[in-house]
Scaffold this motif. Structure first.
Motif, PDB file in Angstrom:
ATOM      1  N   ILE A   1       0.831  -1.201   0.000  1.00 32.53           N
ATOM      2  CA  ILE A   1       0.000   0.000   0.000  1.00 32.53           C
ATOM      3  C   ILE A   1       0.867   1.252   0.000  1.00 32.53           C
ATOM      4  N   SER A   2       1.948   1.223   0.776  1.00 35.13           N
ATOM      5  CA  SER A   2       2.850   2.376   0.816  1.00 35.13           C
ATOM      6  C   SER A   2       3.459   2.637  -0.555  1.00 35.13           C
TER       7      SER A   2
ATOM      8  N   VAL B   1      -4.968  -1.141   7.268  1.00 35.66           N
ATOM      9  CA  VAL B   1      -4.527  -1.688   5.982  1.00 35.66           C
ATOM     10  C   VAL B   1      -5.729  -2.137   5.149  1.00 35.66           C
ATOM     11  N   ASN B   2      -6.680  -2.793   5.788  1.00 33.03           N
ATOM     12  CA  ASN B   2      -7.875  -3.259   5.066  1.00 33.03           C
ATOM     13  C   ASN B   2      -8.667  -2.087   4.497  1.00 33.03           C
ATOM     14  N   LYS B   3      -8.793  -1.010   5.271  1.00 36.00           N
ATOM     15  CA  LYS B   3      -9.523   0.170   4.791  1.00 36.00           C
ATOM     16  C   LYS B   3      -8.733   0.905   3.717  1.00 36.00           C
ATOM     17  N   ALA B   4      -7.413   0.969   3.883  1.00 35.95           N
ATOM     18  CA  ALA B   4      -6.572   1.665   2.908  1.00 35.95           C
ATOM     19  C   ALA B   4      -6.605   0.968   1.558  1.00 35.95           C
ATOM     20  N   GLU B   5      -6.732  -0.358   1.578  1.00 33.65           N
ATOM     21  CA  GLU B   5      -6.823  -1.115   0.324  1.00 33.65           C
ATOM     22  C   GLU B   5      -8.008  -0.632  -0.518  1.00 33.65           C
ATOM     23  N   GLU B   6      -9.063  -0.181   0.161  1.00 35.11           N
ATOM     24  CA  GLU B   6     -10.277   0.246  -0.538  1.00 35.11           C
ATOM     25  C   GLU B   6     -10.051   1.490  -1.380  1.00 35.11           C
ATOM     26  N   PHE B   7      -8.986   2.248  -1.065  1.00 33.14           N
ATOM     27  CA  PHE B   7      -8.729   3.461  -1.844  1.00 33.14           C
ATOM     28  C   PHE B   7      -8.448   3.135  -3.305  1.00 33.14           C
ATOM     29  N   PHE B   8      -7.733   2.039  -3.524  1.00 34.20           N
ATOM     30  CA  PHE B   8      -7.305   1.706  -4.879  1.00 34.20           C
ATOM     31  C   PHE B   8      -8.410   0.934  -5.601  1.00 34.20           C
TER      32      PHE B   8
ATOM     33  N   ILE C   1     -15.085   9.043  -1.033  1.00 37.49           N
ATOM     34  CA  ILE C   1     -13.785   8.469  -1.336  1.00 37.49           C
ATOM     35  C   ILE C   1     -13.458   7.429  -0.268  1.00 37.49           C
ATOM     36  N   ALA C   2     -13.386   6.183  -0.673  1.00 42.97           N
ATOM     37  CA  ALA C   2     -13.064   5.106   0.263  1.00 42.97           C
ATOM     38  C   ALA C   2     -11.576   5.134   0.601  1.00 42.97           C
TER      39      ALA C   2
ATOM     40  N   LEU D   1      -6.635   9.335 -14.730  1.00 38.35           N
ATOM     41  CA  LEU D   1      -7.410   8.730 -13.648  1.00 38.35           C
ATOM     42  C   LEU D   1      -8.583   7.919 -14.183  1.00 38.35           C
ATOM     43  N   LYS D   2      -9.156   8.371 -15.259  1.00 35.56           N
ATOM     44  CA  LYS D   2     -10.289   7.651 -15.847  1.00 35.56           C
ATOM     45  C   LYS D   2      -9.860   6.357 -16.521  1.00 35.56           C
ATOM     46  N   GLN D   3      -8.564   6.262 -16.863  1.00 33.90           N
ATOM     47  CA  GLN D   3      -8.067   5.086 -17.572  1.00 33.90           C
ATOM     48  C   GLN D   3      -7.301   4.114 -16.675  1.00 33.90           C
ATOM     49  N   ILE D   4      -6.881   4.578 -15.508  1.00 34.93           N
ATOM     50  CA  ILE D   4      -5.927   3.826 -14.701  1.00 34.93           C
ATOM     51  C   ILE D   4      -6.511   2.531 -14.138  1.00 34.93           C
ATOM     52  N   LYS D   5      -5.633   1.527 -13.998  1.00 34.91           N
ATOM     53  CA  LYS D   5      -5.965   0.257 -13.353  1.00 34.91           C
ATOM     54  C   LYS D   5      -5.033   0.082 -12.152  1.00 34.91           C
ATOM     55  N   THR D   6      -5.563  -0.467 -11.067  1.00 35.86           N
ATOM     56  CA  THR D   6      -4.775  -0.613  -9.848  1.00 35.86           C
ATOM     57  C   THR D   6      -3.511  -1.437 -10.084  1.00 35.86           C
ATOM     58  N   ALA D   7      -3.613  -2.455 -10.912  1.00 28.29           N
ATOM     59  CA  ALA D   7      -2.457  -3.323 -11.163  1.00 28.29           C
ATOM     60  C   ALA D   7      -1.266  -2.544 -11.706  1.00 28.29           C
ATOM     61  N   SER D   8      -1.525  -1.433 -12.398  1.00 30.74           N
ATOM     62  CA  SER D   8      -0.430  -0.659 -12.984  1.00 30.74           C
ATOM     63  C   SER D   8       0.464  -0.039 -11.917  1.00 30.74           C
ATOM     64  N   PHE D   9      -0.104   0.245 -10.722  1.00 34.35           N
ATOM     65  CA  PHE D   9       0.711   0.786  -9.633  1.00 34.35           C
ATOM     66  C   PHE D   9       1.733  -0.246  -9.168  1.00 34.35           C
ATOM     67  N   ASP D  10       1.289  -1.508  -9.057  1.00 32.87           N
ATOM     68  CA  ASP D  10       2.197  -2.576  -8.632  1.00 32.87           C
ATOM     69  C   ASP D  10       3.257  -2.844  -9.696  1.00 32.87           C
ATOM     70  N   GLU D  11       2.868  -2.808 -10.952  1.00 34.03           N
ATOM     71  CA  GLU D  11       3.825  -3.045 -12.032  1.00 34.03           C
ATOM     72  C   GLU D  11       4.886  -1.961 -12.063  1.00 34.03           C
ATOM     73  N   SER D  12       4.455  -0.706 -11.898  1.00 38.82           N
ATOM     74  CA  SER D  12       5.396   0.405 -11.914  1.00 38.82           C
ATOM     75  C   SER D  12       6.358   0.329 -10.741  1.00 38.82           C
ATOM     76  N   THR D  13       5.826  -0.050  -9.574  1.00 40.22           N
ATOM     77  CA  THR D  13       6.669  -0.170  -8.390  1.00 40.22           C
ATOM     78  C   THR D  13       7.735  -1.235  -8.590  1.00 40.22           C
ATOM     79  N   SER D  14       7.331  -2.384  -9.156  1.00 37.68           N
ATOM     80  CA  SER D  14       8.295  -3.462  -9.401  1.00 37.68           C
ATOM     81  C   SER D  14       9.367  -3.015 -10.378  1.00 37.68           C
ATOM     82  N   ALA D  15       8.954  -2.253 -11.402  1.00 35.05           N
ATOM     83  CA  ALA D  15       9.918  -1.761 -12.389  1.00 35.05           C
ATOM     84  C   ALA D  15      10.923  -0.814 -11.750  1.00 35.05           C
ATOM     85  N   HIS D  16      10.429   0.093 -10.896  1.00 37.74           N
ATOM     86  CA  HIS D  16      11.325   1.035 -10.215  1.00 37.74           C
ATOM     87  C   HIS D  16      12.293   0.291  -9.300  1.00 37.74           C
ATOM     88  N   GLU D  17      11.798  -0.769  -8.624  1.00 44.19           N
ATOM     89  CA  GLU D  17      12.661  -1.536  -7.736  1.00 44.19           C
ATOM     90  C   GLU D  17      13.760  -2.242  -8.529  1.00 44.19           C
TER      91      GLU D  17
END
Length: 326
Positions: free
Chosen positions: A128-129, A254-261, A193-194, A282-298
């Protein structure tokens, strides 16, 4: 509770429940007999000595020569003179140390049995972070808006709808003294906004560092070999006494924060007054793209680290080879 002491002291109210307890004691008239128990409380409570009443977290429940009880801060106890320091040293060495040492040993065993749960929390908090950091990088203006909303506890998103001419006429017919122009639009609830609290909470500091990292530190700590000072053991025991409560709070957050995405949230945020590019993304974004980008940066960071430092080891060479294929 990990605390094995006779009285469960967490607040001033707990002190008031103890038989024989008195507040506003004059130490010059009612001398100290002995220290009964150490306590560490949050929020702070006041010293029971008259002329002091200093707010403190670290203190003692003491018995007086007349068998009454009161409480003193670890500094305020000097009001009893040299007797307090002598009793404090005796209590720390002969009574408190064995108690807290056993409490920390028991707590360590309990933490070891909760390793899986701690690892799950750690993984979720890190995920989440990382998503939050990536969201901020992509949507800086939206993030500023969310920061303000989180600070004010304002999760409601409103929309302005233009009224029809007939609607305005009906309102004026009921109350003709209203301004026609002010009736042109009406505010309607668009949604909430959840997980908005994500933007008012430092996950890495509060969960990853203060909770998970300290739990891992205690799990691998050889308490007996280290011969820890009594003061350090007291700090660990105090931390352990709050661990389960903090763990439950962290899991709930953590459970509530997950709802944001979620897609619904992205659509609501896109309706903010934002730069066109952010609204479109924002209208096009998918949550999975955040994880993919993070992995790429790592992966990029790992490659840079290896290049800047010495020759890579076998595991690093395999990772670099795998990364280059991707």
């Amino acid at each position: 509770m990990l605390n094995k002491m006779r009285y469960n002291i967490k607040s001033a109210a707990d002190l008031q429940k103890i038989l024989g307890y008195r507040y506003d004691i004059d130490p010059t008239c009612e001398p100290l007999k002995k220290i009964l128990q150490h306590y560490y409380v949050t929020p702070m409570i006041q010293c029971g000595l008259s002329g002091c009443h200093r707010w403190h977290s670290d203190g003692y429940l003491v018995e007086l020569e007349n068998n009454s009880l009161t409480n003193v801060g670890h500094i305020c106890g000097a009001g009893f003179g040299d007797k307090f320091e002598a009793e404090r040293i005796h209590y720390m060495d002969t009574i408190l140390r064995p108690q807290v040492l056993q409490a920390v040993r028991d707590g360590k065993i309990k933490l070891e049995s909760m390793q899986t749960q701690i690892n799950i929390l750690s993984g979720a908090a890190n995920r989440i972070s990382s998503r939050k950091s990536e969201f901020r990088r992509r949507f800086p203006e939206a993030s500023k808006n969310l920061d303000r909303r989180a600070s004010n506890g304002d999760s409601m998103v409103m929309d302005s709808i233009e009224r029809t001419r007939d609607e305005i006429e009906d309102i004026l017919a009921a109350n003709p003294h209203q301004n026609r122009e002010s009736l042109r639009f009406r505010e309607v609830e668009k949604g909430r906004i959840a997980g908005l609290q994500l933007f008012s909470f430092n996950i890495r500091e509060s969960i990853s560092q203060e909770l998970v990292s300290k739990a891992q530190e205690l799990i691998v700590l050889d308490i007996d070999a280290q011969k820890l000072k009594t003061e350090v053991l007291i700090q660990w025991e105090s931390w352990l006494n709050l661990f389960h409560e903090r763990l439950d709070e962290a899991m709930s957050f953590v459970n509530k924060a997950e709802e944001f995405f979620s897609g619904g949230n992205y659509q609501l945020i896109a309706s903010f007054p934002l730069p066109p590019k952010e609204s479109f993304m924002l209208k096009q974004i998918k949550t999975a793209s955040f994880d993919e980008s993070t992995s790429a940066h790592e992966r990029e960071y790992e490659i840079d680290t290896v290049i800047k430092n010495k020759k890579p080891n076998r595991a690093q060479r395999r990772k670099l080879q795998f990364t280059s294929i991707r």
